[in-house]
Design a protein around this motif. Structure first.
Motif, short mmCIF file in Angstrom:
data_model
loop_
_atom_site.label_atom_id
_atom_site.label_comp_id
_atom_site.label_asym_id
_atom_site.label_seq_id
_atom_site.Cartn_x
_atom_site.Cartn_y
_atom_site.Cartn_z
N GLY A 30 -4.27 9.32 -9.84
CA GLY A 30 -4.07 9.20 -8.40
C GLY A 30 -3.58 10.47 -7.74
N GLU A 120 2.55 5.22 -5.42
CA GLU A 120 2.58 3.77 -5.15
C GLU A 120 1.83 3.45 -3.86
OE1 GLU A 120 6.12 1.27 -5.84
OE2 GLU A 120 7.14 3.17 -6.28
N ARG A 122 -0.59 5.13 -2.52
CA ARG A 122 -2.03 5.30 -2.72
C ARG A 122 -2.61 4.11 -3.49
NH1 ARG A 122 -2.23 11.80 -4.37
NH2 ARG A 122 -1.19 12.53 -2.47
N TYR A 123 -1.90 3.62 -4.49
CA TYR A 123 -2.40 2.47 -5.24
C TYR A 123 -2.43 1.22 -4.37
CZ TYR A 123 -2.80 4.64 -9.82
OH TYR A 123 -3.20 5.41 -10.88
N ASN A 124 -1.41 1.04 -3.55
CA ASN A 124 -1.39 -0.13 -2.67
C ASN A 124 -2.49 -0.04 -1.63
OD1 ASN A 124 0.81 -1.31 -3.96
ND2 ASN A 124 2.30 -0.25 -2.66
N ARG A 128 -5.90 -0.66 -6.10
CA ARG A 128 -6.19 -0.42 -7.52
C ARG A 128 -4.94 -0.70 -8.34
NH1 ARG A 128 -7.54 5.54 -7.74
NH2 ARG A 128 -7.55 5.12 -9.98
N ARG A 129 -5.15 -1.17 -9.56
CA ARG A 129 -4.03 -1.42 -10.47
C ARG A 129 -3.84 -0.19 -11.36
NH1 ARG A 129 -1.56 -5.93 -12.00
NH2 ARG A 129 -3.16 -7.21 -11.01
N HIS A 130 -2.62 0.24 -11.51
CA HIS A 130 -2.35 1.37 -12.40
C HIS A 130 -2.66 0.94 -13.84
CE1 HIS A 130 -0.28 4.51 -14.66
NE2 HIS A 130 -0.26 5.21 -13.54
N ALA A 138 3.17 -1.20 -9.76
CA ALA A 138 2.62 0.11 -10.09
C ALA A 138 3.71 1.11 -10.47
CB ALA A 138 1.82 0.65 -8.91
#
Length: 321
Positions: A30, A120, A122-124, A128-130, A138
């Motif tokens: 990420g 975090e 960016r994942y939210n 996407r799941r880490h 995450a």
């Protein structure tokens, strides 16, 4: 006599071949590895992502029967991360140290870092799941990955933190760091054309030369073109020419390095006049020479120079200019 002997001996020595440039790109998931590799690819690097590290030696070995002098000079960027098969930070470091000892390779490692809170976010945002978080938030996966990658971050030659970067900021950082060792620059084209036949559709910058005195109305100059000295002398005598030339050249010397920094692969500059045979041709030639003197390598194209009807078009329309 000894000087002649030494020169002859040195001339017989084989030319030293520059080492193959290899950039290993890794970092936190990420943090921007894909963006970095795509930017390097735009700069002329050959980019490979998620390459199995156990095959790295094989990838960098010359083909059977190939000498070092026959090697590919294209720089190579190889991306890998914790998802790559066989990933082990200590093993990676040992392997890269061995490769760096080879005289035919120049190996650099780039590590892309990013703050936990930003990762975090960016994942939210992408939902996407880490990969290392499983069913946990995450933050847990990011912390575990950071611990795993710590040896690589400490050891990397270049570390770029993308915490406060937009995608464009990261692209700019990669260009600033690696553009100087890229194999190619912006491709620069300078063209002349006649407005009577339309403006070039792909021109980035268009300069209208119809404010200059028109050689078409001189019977002796009409059959000539902007490449002929008498036409050039005629245009230079126009009081506006010298200042216009200096201002246009100065503008281009300001813009072209910035276009290159921004990663623009092609820049097309067009000069137009009515028929595309006199004023535009002369100015394109003069600006082209000025840019060559400044270190650029423009290609010159004269779209309407050989057109049989250009003179008729100019005569028909110049009355309106």
């Amino acid at each position: 006599m000894s000087h002649v002997t030494d020169s002859a001996s040195s001339a017989a020595l084989p030319q030293r071949v520059p080492p193959q440039r290899v950039l290993l790109v890794t970092g936190l998931l990420g943090a921007g590895k894909t963006t970095a590799l795509r930017t390097l690819e735009d700069l002329g690097w050959e980019a490979i992502d998620n390459f199995p590290l156990r095959l790295l030696d094989r990838l960098l070995e010359p083909e059977p029967g190939q000498s070092e002098a026959d090697g590919d000079a294209t720089p190579l960027a190889i991306g890998f991360d914790t998802r790559t098969r066989g990933f082990d930070p200590q093993a990676v470091i040992a392997k890269v140290k061995a490769l760096a000892a080879r005289p035919d390779l120049s190996v650099t490692t780039l590590f892309l870092d990013c703050g936990g809170a930003e990762l975090e976010r960016r994942y939210n945002e992408t939902r996407r799941r880490h990969p290392m978080s499983e069913d946990k938030p995450a933050a847990g996966g990011i912390a575990a990955e950071r611990d795993l990658l710590a040896p690589l971050r400490r050891w990397a030659d270049v570390v770029i933190s993308t915490t406060d970067f937009t995608t464009n900021d990261l692209q700019q950082a990669i260009r600033q760091q690696f553009a100087s060792i890229s194999p190619s620059r912006t491709t620069l084209t300078i063209s002349s054309f006649g407005f009577a036949r339309g403006t070039p559709p792909l021109a980035d910058l268009v300069f209208d030369m119809r404010f200059l005195n028109n050689p078409h109305w001189d019977d002796a100059l009409r059959p000539m073109t902007g490449k002929d000295a008498p036409v050039g002398d005629y245009i230079r005598r126009d009081p506006a020419f010298a200042e216009a030339y200096e201002r246009i050249l100065g503008l281009l010397l300001l813009l072209l390095p910035r276009f290159e920094t921004q990663g623009k692969a092609y820049v097309n500059i067009a000069f137009g006049c009515t028929g595309g045979r006199h004023r535009s041709v002369f100015m394109a030639e003069q600006i082209g020479q000025g840019l060559r003197d400044a270190g650029f390598s423009p290609t010159l194209l004269h779209r309407n120079l050989s057109a049989r009807t250009a003179s008729l078009l100019e005569g028909a329309q110049a009355v309106q200019v």
